[in-house]
Design a protein around this motif. Structure first.
Motif, PDB file in Angstrom:
ATOM      1  N   TYR A  57      10.885  -5.781   7.201  1.00  0.00           N
ATOM      2  CA  TYR A  57       9.393  -6.251   7.527  1.00  0.00           C
ATOM      3  C   TYR A  57       8.749  -6.125   6.141  1.00  0.00           C
ATOM      4  O   TYR A  57       8.788  -5.684   5.488  1.00  0.00           O
ATOM      5  N   CYS A  58       8.093  -7.491   5.066  1.00  0.00           N
ATOM      6  CA  CYS A  58       7.561  -7.649   4.465  1.00  0.00           C
ATOM      7  C   CYS A  58       5.954  -7.330   4.745  1.00  0.00           C
ATOM      8  O   CYS A  58       5.696  -8.309   5.030  1.00  0.00           O
ATOM      9  N   TYR A  59       5.740  -6.637   3.709  1.00  0.00           N
ATOM     10  CA  TYR A  59       3.739  -6.296   4.040  1.00  0.00           C
ATOM     11  C   TYR A  59       3.038  -6.282   2.819  1.00  0.00           C
ATOM     12  O   TYR A  59       3.508  -6.091   1.526  1.00  0.00           O
ATOM     13  N   ASN A  60       2.429  -7.082   2.644  1.00  0.00           N
ATOM     14  CA  ASN A  60       1.481  -7.479   1.413  1.00  0.00           C
ATOM     15  C   ASN A  60      -0.127  -6.868   1.986  1.00  0.00           C
ATOM     16  O   ASN A  60      -0.489  -7.374   2.690  1.00  0.00           O
ATOM     17  N   LEU A  61      -0.620  -6.004   0.776  1.00  0.00           N
ATOM     18  CA  LEU A  61      -2.079  -5.882   0.764  1.00  0.00           C
ATOM     19  C   LEU A  61      -2.360  -7.337   0.430  1.00  0.00           C
ATOM     20  O   LEU A  61      -2.507  -6.819  -0.851  1.00  0.00           O
ATOM     21  N   LEU A  62      -3.228  -8.275   0.312  1.00  0.00           N
ATOM     22  CA  LEU A  62      -3.719  -9.130  -0.572  1.00  0.00           C
ATOM     23  C   LEU A  62      -5.365  -8.966  -0.267  1.00  0.00           C
ATOM     24  O   LEU A  62      -5.946  -8.820   1.013  1.00  0.00           O
ATOM     25  N   GLN A  63      -5.325 -10.160  -1.094  1.00  0.00           N
ATOM     26  CA  GLN A  63      -6.821 -10.956  -1.229  1.00  0.00           C
ATOM     27  C   GLN A  63      -7.014 -12.285  -1.796  1.00  0.00           C
ATOM     28  O   GLN A  63      -5.803 -12.901  -2.376  1.00  0.00           O
ATOM     29  N   PHE A 123      -9.517  -6.344   0.595  1.00  0.00           N
ATOM     30  CA  PHE A 123      -8.238  -6.580   0.914  1.00  0.00           C
ATOM     31  C   PHE A 123      -7.396  -7.709   2.598  1.00  0.00           C
ATOM     32  O   PHE A 123      -8.226  -6.583   3.467  1.00  0.00           O
ATOM     33  N   LEU A 124      -6.445  -7.975   2.650  1.00  0.00           N
ATOM     34  CA  LEU A 124      -5.911  -8.129   4.186  1.00  0.00           C
ATOM     35  C   LEU A 124      -4.668  -7.671   4.332  1.00  0.00           C
ATOM     36  O   LEU A 124      -4.469  -7.867   2.941  1.00  0.00           O
ATOM     37  N   ASP A 125      -4.060  -7.194   5.116  1.00  0.00           N
ATOM     38  CA  ASP A 125      -2.646  -7.060   5.893  1.00  0.00           C
ATOM     39  C   ASP A 125      -2.303  -8.556   6.535  1.00  0.00           C
ATOM     40  O   ASP A 125      -2.039  -9.284   7.109  1.00  0.00           O
ATOM     41  N   TYR A 126      -1.116  -8.673   5.852  1.00  0.00           N
ATOM     42  CA  TYR A 126      -0.108  -9.500   6.103  1.00  0.00           C
ATOM     43  C   TYR A 126       1.173  -9.227   5.814  1.00  0.00           C
ATOM     44  O   TYR A 126       1.584  -8.909   5.218  1.00  0.00           O
ATOM     45  N   TRP A 127       1.598 -10.079   7.212  1.00  0.00           N
ATOM     46  CA  TRP A 127       3.165  -9.358   7.450  1.00  0.00           C
ATOM     47  C   TRP A 127       4.091 -10.815   7.096  1.00  0.00           C
ATOM     48  O   TRP A 127       4.146 -11.951   7.720  1.00  0.00           O
TER      49      TRP A 127
END
Length: 121
Positions: free
Chosen positions: A94-100, A107-111
């Protein structure tokens, strides 16, 4: 709206290589951390590797020297080059991004949805 899409999984023999890719798209201002996690059947999800916006990396002990994480900030893409693969590397990655994102504070978490990696002869 943000989408995170992984690709590159598959079936390879022990000792082989795979390269995973993950691209985030949508109304993104910036991506801070980008990480790869994996989850094998019956096990908890574990961190495999991470990379900061500035390129600082960290790895699980089990993959050090075999996996390399990198990113292309212009493309909002993170890669995981996996070499010398072992049967115990079999998992959903799984890829995880902490992004705005535009219009949202902080910042929000997106998987991503996950990509299957199977190492077997």
């Amino acid at each position: 709206q943000v989408q995170v899409v992984e690709s590159g999984g598959g079936l390879v023999q022990p000792g082989g290589s795979l390269r995973l890719s993950c691209t985030a798209s949508g109304s993104i201002l910036t991506i801070n951390a980008m990480r790869w996690y994996r989850q094998a059947p019956g096990k908890e999800r574990e961190l495999v590797a991470g990379i900061t916006f500035g390129g600082i990396t960290n790895y699980a002990d089990s993959v050090k020297g075999r996996f390399t994480i990198s990113r292309d900030n212009a493309k909002n893409t993170v890669y995981l080059q996996m070499n010398s693969l072992k049967p115990e590397d079999t998992a959903v990655y799984y890829c995880y991004n902490l992004l705005q994102v535009v219009g949202a504070p902080g910042f929000l978490d997106y998987w991503g949805q996950g990509t299957q990696v199977t190492i077997s002869s």
